[in-house]
Motif scaffolding. Structure first.
Motif, mmCIF file in Angstrom:
data_model
loop_
_atom_site.group_PDB
_atom_site.id
_atom_site.type_symbol
_atom_site.label_atom_id
_atom_site.label_comp_id
_atom_site.label_asym_id
_atom_site.label_seq_id
_atom_site.Cartn_x
_atom_site.Cartn_y
_atom_site.Cartn_z
ATOM 1 N N ASN A 77 0.884 -1.175 0.000
ATOM 2 C CA ASN A 77 0.000 0.000 0.000
ATOM 3 C C ASN A 77 0.915 1.217 0.000
ATOM 4 O O ASN A 77 1.541 1.480 1.014
ATOM 5 C CB ASN A 77 -0.891 -0.007 1.247
ATOM 6 C CG ASN A 77 -1.830 1.198 1.275
ATOM 7 O OD1 ASN A 77 -1.852 2.000 0.342
ATOM 8 N ND2 ASN A 77 -2.579 1.337 2.350
ATOM 9 N N PRO A 78 1.060 1.903 -1.150
ATOM 10 C CA PRO A 78 0.365 1.774 -2.435
ATOM 11 C C PRO A 78 0.928 0.662 -3.312
ATOM 12 O O PRO A 78 2.042 0.199 -3.102
ATOM 13 C CB PRO A 78 0.643 3.137 -3.080
ATOM 14 C CG PRO A 78 1.975 3.547 -2.535
ATOM 15 C CD PRO A 78 2.005 3.034 -1.127
ATOM 16 N N ASP A 79 0.118 0.275 -4.321
ATOM 17 C CA ASP A 79 0.488 -0.809 -5.228
ATOM 18 C C ASP A 79 -0.254 -0.646 -6.560
ATOM 19 O O ASP A 79 -1.191 0.152 -6.656
ATOM 20 C CB ASP A 79 0.045 -2.148 -4.590
ATOM 21 C CG ASP A 79 1.015 -3.274 -4.892
ATOM 22 O OD1 ASP A 79 1.806 -3.150 -5.828
ATOM 23 O OD2 ASP A 79 0.964 -4.292 -4.171
ATOM 24 N N THR A 95 0.948 -4.706 3.439
ATOM 25 C CA THR A 95 2.122 -4.415 4.242
ATOM 26 C C THR A 95 2.585 -3.013 3.862
ATOM 27 O O THR A 95 2.421 -2.596 2.715
ATOM 28 C CB THR A 95 3.240 -5.467 4.030
ATOM 29 O OG1 THR A 95 4.344 -5.128 4.853
ATOM 30 C CG2 THR A 95 3.706 -5.571 2.601
ATOM 31 N N GLU A 96 3.129 -2.317 4.842
ATOM 32 C CA GLU A 96 3.553 -0.941 4.575
ATOM 33 C C GLU A 96 4.858 -0.946 3.790
ATOM 34 O O GLU A 96 5.537 -1.970 3.689
ATOM 35 C CB GLU A 96 3.784 -0.233 5.907
ATOM 36 C CG GLU A 96 2.586 -0.333 6.801
ATOM 37 C CD GLU A 96 2.136 1.001 7.297
ATOM 38 O OE1 GLU A 96 3.009 1.831 7.586
ATOM 39 O OE2 GLU A 96 0.912 1.198 7.376
ATOM 40 N N TYR A 140 10.545 2.832 -0.145
ATOM 41 C CA TYR A 140 9.343 2.423 -0.894
ATOM 42 C C TYR A 140 9.351 0.940 -1.273
ATOM 43 O O TYR A 140 8.810 0.538 -2.300
ATOM 44 C CB TYR A 140 9.153 3.303 -2.150
ATOM 45 C CG TYR A 140 8.770 4.708 -1.778
ATOM 46 C CD1 TYR A 140 7.448 5.040 -1.516
ATOM 47 C CD2 TYR A 140 9.736 5.699 -1.643
ATOM 48 C CE1 TYR A 140 7.084 6.319 -1.137
ATOM 49 C CE2 TYR A 140 9.387 6.986 -1.264
ATOM 50 C CZ TYR A 140 8.050 7.284 -1.011
ATOM 51 O OH TYR A 140 7.692 8.548 -0.633
ATOM 52 N N LYS A 141 9.973 0.114 -0.425
ATOM 53 C CA LYS A 141 9.939 -1.337 -0.639
ATOM 54 C C LYS A 141 9.031 -1.952 0.431
ATOM 55 O O LYS A 141 8.996 -1.463 1.573
ATOM 56 C CB LYS A 141 11.347 -1.927 -0.502
ATOM 57 C CG LYS A 141 12.414 -1.106 -1.245
ATOM 58 C CD LYS A 141 13.043 -1.845 -2.361
ATOM 59 C CE LYS A 141 14.004 -0.985 -3.155
ATOM 60 N NZ LYS A 141 15.392 -1.066 -2.707
ATOM 61 N N MET A 142 8.373 -3.065 0.079
ATOM 62 C CA MET A 142 7.445 -3.706 1.012
ATOM 63 C C MET A 142 8.204 -4.249 2.226
ATOM 64 O O MET A 142 9.236 -4.907 2.056
ATOM 65 C CB MET A 142 6.753 -4.885 0.315
ATOM 66 C CG MET A 142 5.780 -4.488 -0.749
ATOM 67 S SD MET A 142 5.305 -5.925 -1.767
ATOM 68 C CE MET A 142 4.139 -6.755 -0.711
ATOM 69 N N ILE A 144 -5.112 6.644 -5.726
ATOM 70 C CA ILE A 144 -5.635 5.590 -6.600
ATOM 71 C C ILE A 144 -4.891 4.267 -6.367
ATOM 72 O O ILE A 144 -5.421 3.181 -6.572
ATOM 73 C CB ILE A 144 -5.519 6.051 -8.074
ATOM 74 C CG1 ILE A 144 -6.623 7.055 -8.375
ATOM 75 C CG2 ILE A 144 -5.555 4.889 -9.055
ATOM 76 C CD1 ILE A 144 -6.597 7.618 -9.772
ATOM 77 N N PHE A 145 -3.649 4.362 -5.896
ATOM 78 C CA PHE A 145 -2.821 3.157 -5.701
ATOM 79 C C PHE A 145 -2.910 2.614 -4.273
ATOM 80 O O PHE A 145 -2.209 1.680 -3.925
ATOM 81 C CB PHE A 145 -1.360 3.475 -6.053
ATOM 82 C CG PHE A 145 -1.197 3.977 -7.451
ATOM 83 C CD1 PHE A 145 -1.104 3.097 -8.520
ATOM 84 C CD2 PHE A 145 -1.179 5.344 -7.734
ATOM 85 C CE1 PHE A 145 -0.982 3.549 -9.823
ATOM 86 C CE2 PHE A 145 -1.057 5.813 -9.033
ATOM 87 C CZ PHE A 145 -0.952 4.915 -10.072
ATOM 88 N N GLY A 146 -3.750 3.236 -3.451
ATOM 89 C CA GLY A 146 -3.889 2.784 -2.066
ATOM 90 C C GLY A 146 -3.910 3.981 -1.127
ATOM 91 O O GLY A 146 -3.361 5.042 -1.455
#
Ligand code: PLP
Length: 384
Positions: free
Chosen positions: A125-127, A145-146, A151-153, A349-351
């Motif tokens: 999130n975002p994805d 998962t944050e 910006y990596k899961m 829009i991506f989360g």
């Protein structure tokens, strides 16, 4: 009766709302010259080597001796073989592990049909929103998962069954390194999870620490399905042709063969002949030039946004720039549209965690980027 997910899709935060808002603005301001920096579609046409092969394929269909009908559920042998030789043989993969689809958008969620309804699905999130929406439409339970500061899961401590990882990433532009992916492979192998690794933007990665394929990493064949597409390389966004690898170590092949036979009649013959030709050296030359020119456009956009005071992520190993904003993402979208006549994509829009960001694409034309930057500079100078 109705799939209840379709009632649940948030009407507020979808791509179609961008189009609606832009069309409304155009109706009210017909004189406005709107520049789109939003669209994730390519702007370069299909190269002439591929086009020639597609023309020939059309002629094949007109001749009784070369006509093709049903049967290539998993992809025509000529294309599966070309994909293998050009992309996957070097990792020890074989013909029967390569499958052809009609787009990664479809493949990424169709593959969920392999797994039990009660499997848990983990997304970022975002994805790329298709993973979540596709999984929910199939009544799968989706968890998030944050993202870390790069910006990596974040690898979770709990077990999830199916994990979507997109690298280089849409929308954030982050590209996962060997080290990042090794952690995920260790997680997946110890939890008996499967990673669906969306690698459609692999040709944009320039960082030497970013693998070309997940199969470069030890242990990945036991837990990873890799997806790729001809959309962003050979400009097949309307021609539709994609591919993915289901390693035999997963033990899923016979089920997938059965599922596919019952649910898919294959991608178009003409597209597959075009995709095959995209591997010819002359075509590869055009493709490489196109990718370089999108990356050059990304560089120009990065500098332009930074000069206007924005913090920019991505746009180095990916055609997407993920730009932090002080305002919420629909407010900044409106400001760009109304004050500068520029279209950007609201991060929400991506989360939900994508709010206070916008996504900008470098897949458009460089002349439009330069014009947009000029407008932005004028506007931000005026209001400062
Ligand atoms: N995966 C990601 C991350 C994308 O951004 C896109 C398109 O924008 C796709 C898949 C869709 O690919 P295709 O055109 O092969 O369906």
């Amino acid at each position: 009766m109705l799939n209840k997910f379709l009632l649940e899709i948030e009407e507020e935060n979808v791509f179609s709302r961008v189009t609606e808002k832009v069309n409304k603005y155009k109706d009210e301001h017909p004189e406005a010259e709107i520049i789109s920096l939003g669209i994730g579609d390519v702007s370069k046409p299909i190269n002439k080597v591929v086009i020639e092969a597609m023309h020939k394929a059309v002629d094949d269909l007109a001749d009784m001796d070369t006509f093709k009908g049903y049967g290539a559920y998993y992809g025509f042998p000529f294309l599966r073989q070309a994909i293998l030789e050009n992309e996957y043989q070097k990792y020890g993969l074989s013909y029967n592990e390569i499958f052809v689809g009609n787009g990664t958008k479809t493949d990424s969620t169709s593959l969920l049909e392999l797994f039990d309804q009660n499997c848990t699905v983990l997304c970022a999130n975002p994805d790329y929103p298709i993973y979540t929406n596709g999984a929910k439409a199939l009544s799968r339970k989706v968890y998030y998962t944050e993202l870390d500061e790069n910006y990596k899961m974040k690898v979770p401590s709990e077990k999830y069954d199916i994990i979507y990882i997109c690298s280089p990433n849409n929308p954030t532009g982050a590209a996962y390194t060997y080290e990042d992916l090794k952690k995920w492979i260790a997680y997946a192998n110890s939890n008996n999870s499967v990673i669906i690794f969306d690698n459609v933007y692999k040709c944009f990665a320039r960082n030497k620490n970013v693998p070309d394929s997940i199969y470069e990493i030890e242990g990945s064949k036991n837990c990873c399905i890799e997806l790729r597409s001809f959309s962003k390389t050979a400009s097949f966004t309307s021609s539709r042709c994609s591919y993915y690898v289901l390693p035999k170590e997963l033990g899923l092949t016979k089920y997938w063969l059965e599922r596919t036979l019952n649910r898919f009649n294959g991608a178009s013959y003409v597209s597959q002949r075009g995709a095959e030709a995209s591997y010819l050296p002359e075509s590869q030359k055009y493709i490489k030039e196109n990718i370089e020119s999108y990356l050059d456009n990304a560089k120009v956009l990065r500098k332009g946004f930074e000069d206007c005071g924005f913090k920019v992520n991505g746009g180095i190993d990916s055609p997407y720039l993920w730009i932090e904003t002080k305002k919420d993402s629909w407010s900044i979208f409106d400001e760009f549209l109304k004050e500068m006549n520029i279209v950007v994509i609201p991060g929400i829009i991506f989360g939900s965690n994508g709010d206070h960001n916008i996504r900008v694409s470098a897949l458009g034309k460089k002349e439009n980027s330069l014009k947009a930057i000029e407008r932005m500079k004028k506007y931000y100078e005026k209001i400062s």
